[in-house]
Design a protein around this motif. Structure first.
Motif, short mmCIF file in Angstrom:
data_model
loop_
_atom_site.label_atom_id
_atom_site.label_comp_id
_atom_site.label_asym_id
_atom_site.label_seq_id
_atom_site.Cartn_x
_atom_site.Cartn_y
_atom_site.Cartn_z
N HIS A 196 7.07 -2.19 -8.93
CA HIS A 196 7.67 -3.23 -10.25
C HIS A 196 8.09 -3.87 -10.07
O HIS A 196 8.77 -5.17 -10.18
N GLY A 197 9.26 -4.06 -8.72
CA GLY A 197 10.89 -4.76 -7.80
C GLY A 197 9.30 -5.50 -7.32
O GLY A 197 9.63 -7.36 -6.83
N SER A 198 8.63 -5.30 -6.62
CA SER A 198 7.34 -6.41 -5.72
C SER A 198 6.93 -7.23 -6.29
O SER A 198 6.95 -8.64 -6.41
N ALA A 199 6.27 -6.67 -7.86
CA ALA A 199 5.48 -7.60 -8.39
C ALA A 199 6.83 -8.36 -8.95
O ALA A 199 5.86 -9.57 -9.53
N ALA A 200 7.51 -8.29 -9.66
CA ALA A 200 8.23 -9.37 -10.43
C ALA A 200 8.87 -10.23 -9.00
O ALA A 200 8.35 -11.74 -9.70
N GLY A 226 -5.54 -10.33 6.43
CA GLY A 226 -6.11 -10.50 4.29
C GLY A 226 -5.24 -11.41 3.87
O GLY A 226 -5.44 -12.46 3.34
N CYS A 227 -3.80 -11.37 4.14
CA CYS A 227 -3.02 -11.86 3.73
C CYS A 227 -2.17 -13.58 4.36
O CYS A 227 -2.80 -14.24 3.32
N ILE A 237 -3.21 -10.11 -5.63
CA ILE A 237 -3.29 -8.93 -5.49
C ILE A 237 -2.64 -8.75 -4.16
O ILE A 237 -1.85 -7.77 -4.04
N ILE A 238 -3.08 -9.74 -3.30
CA ILE A 238 -2.33 -9.47 -1.40
C ILE A 238 -1.62 -8.84 -1.38
O ILE A 238 -0.74 -7.95 -1.02
N MET A 239 -0.07 -10.12 -2.20
CA MET A 239 1.34 -10.18 -1.59
C MET A 239 1.87 -9.20 -2.41
O MET A 239 2.07 -7.96 -1.49
N PRO A 240 2.06 -8.58 -3.51
CA PRO A 240 2.64 -7.36 -4.09
C PRO A 240 2.06 -5.44 -3.65
O PRO A 240 2.97 -4.92 -2.97
#
Length: 492
Positions: free
Chosen positions: A392-396, A20-21, A116-119
């Motif tokens: 939060h770290g992944s999102a940042a 998917g990624c 949405i997929i990567m984080p």
């Protein structure tokens, strides 16, 4: 509810997420070599067509902070399937787009799913793999992610040369549909959900902030850096970004927890990733524009030139993942930066006779450099954080990368456009006898050299930041309990 770790079949879970990624990244990069053709078909300028790339990354960058909320509110399965459905809808809109506006709309819908997929993928890795094994896991992810832009230019070139750019999206539709069916059958949940609330004001502030800066940078190529419109957009963007950051720092439940930047390792890796991503995405736009508009290479020729470097980059990713587990990120990053900066310097003196082989070898060196940089630096930053801040770290991290890519692309196209105009004036005033086509071609090549010189400066600055980065091997970052507990306390 999340599945107990012993019940999670990591292979199946990661395979579905990785494919998917892969499709998301492929959709993001597949139009890069097609931009010159789209400029002709829709009769638009480079500063307009680049929004197919910067718009994609802008939506990605705005949505990625929201994924921290989404990962708390919804299950892994719900998020992945929803993102794939958005990707499917956007791809369909692109396939039938009657004009540039519809094509851009489809790209933005695609980006809403891809953001949405990567984080989500990184959060899953952080949840199911121990710290000492994440480098290898991230390297495997890097192989899949980097392989997408490796085959993207060749695939795009072949399709456009023999069919139509629409078939890039028509062919993608069944693949995305198959992944949705596989996710419905095999995907399990790896995280707990909670009744989190979305901070709508923060979403609005980040949208206006990042959008204003990108629109200002993109407009500068046509209107000039001193234009009132450009300055207003940039000013508004900066003001709203400051308000966004202030709200995140003062909120009890922030959309994007900026407390993660209190960790020195995470902050330094984020800065390095920002600068490196600007160079990486700028090159992905700049080189195809030079090859096709200034040199007359076909889209397929461009893809074939880029293919060896991208394939080597993909194959190197698992290797650098294992090297990261053994040696840490810093020595790898310094090696990578030396190679990438050297390769960028080698294209600051392009001409209308620069050979195909020269450009291919240079691109291979650049991509080897990136393979030592991206995933090791990314993993080192996330390993430095305690488990409760993984989302939060992944999102940042992903916000930084997507917005850096968008800003880097907009900025380098603006520099290219501005300097091309300046060189055209200088060539006319110099008294050289040449046709208008020759003049525009020469001015464009000189403008490309200036844009690459700017990227060399970014590479040197990135190297200086990397020198001051502490070097910790895998597993050592999370043993720093004091910093982790401080961050944890601030979020409770």
């Amino acid at each position: 509810m999340s599945q107990p770790e012993k019940q999670i079949k990591k292979g199946i879970l990661l395979t579905v997420l990785l494919v998917g990624c892969f499709l998301s990244v492929l959709n993001q990069t597949i139009l890069n070599v097609a931009l010159p053709d789209l400029m002709k078909e829709f009769e638009i300028a480079a500063t307009t067509v680049q929004w197919l790339s910067t718009g994609f990354m802008l939506v990605n960058g705005i949505l990625v902070p929201v994924t921290a909320f989404l990962m708390k509110r919804f299950t892994t399965r719900q998020l992945f399937i929803s993102s794939m459905c958005l990707l499917l809808i956007g791809t369909f809109v692109n396939a039938i787009a009657p004009g540039f506006e519809f094509l851009l709309t489809g790209r933005l819908i695609q980006a809403a799913g891809a953001g949405i997929i990567m984080p989500l993928l990184m959060m899953v890795v952080l949840s199911v793999f121990p710290a000492e094994g994440r480098g290898t896991a991230m390297g495997t992810i890097g192989l899949a992610i980097i392989f997408a832009p490796a085959i993207g230019p060749v695939l795009s070139g072949f399709v456009i040369e023999h069919y139509s750019w629409r078939w890039l999206f028509i062919g993608m539709l069944p693949l995305v549909a198959i992944i949705i069916l596989l996710a419905l059958k095999f995907l399990v949940n790896v995280s707990e959900t909670s009744k989190a609330k979305l901070d709508t004001i923060s979403v609005i502030l980040s949208t206006i902030g990042f959008g204003g800066i990108l629109f200002g940078l993109s407009s500068a190529g046509d209107k000039g850096w001193g234009s009132a419109e450009v300055l207003i957009y940039l000013g508004l963007g900066i003001i709203f970004l400051i308000l966004f950051c202030w709200r995140q720092m003062t909120s009890a439940d922030p959309l994007l927890n900026l407390q993660v930047f209190k960790d020195k390792m995470f902050t330094l890796t984020s800065i390095i990733l920002t600068l490196n991503t600007m160079v990486m995405y700028a090159d992905m736009i700049l080189l195809p524009l030079y090859l096709q508009t200034s040199r007359g290479f076909s889209v397929l020729d461009t893809g074939l030139l880029l293919l060896p470097g991208a394939l080597i980059n993909a194959l190197m990713s698992p290797i650098t993942g294992r090297l990261f587990d053994k040696f840490g990120a810093k020595p790898l990053a310094l090696i990578g930066l030396c190679l990438a900066t050297y390769a960028t310097w080698e294209v600051t003196h392009l001409s209308d006779t620069t050979s195909f082989t020269y450009l291919m070898v240079r691109t291979i060196i650049l991509r080897i450099g990136f393979s030592f940089l991206t995933m090791p630096i990314n993993t080192a930053g996330l390993n430095a954080l305690p488990k409760n801040l993984n989302a939060h770290g992944s999102a940042a991290t992903n916000t930084v990368r997507q917005l850096a890519g968008a800003i880097g692309t907009a900025l380098v196209v603006t520099i290219l456009t501005t300097r091309t105009k300046s060189h055209a004036v200088e060539l006319m005033e110099s008294g050289h006898v040449m046709s208008q086509a020759q003049l525009l071609k020469e001015a464009s090549i000189l403008g490309t050299n200036d844009a690459y010189f700017f990227m060399v400066i970014l590479g040197v600055v990135t190297f200086l930041f990397t020198v001051f980065m502490p070097n910790k091997k895998a597993g050592e970052e999370q043993s720093n309990v004091v910093g982790g507990e401080k961050l944890k306390t601030s979020t409770e």
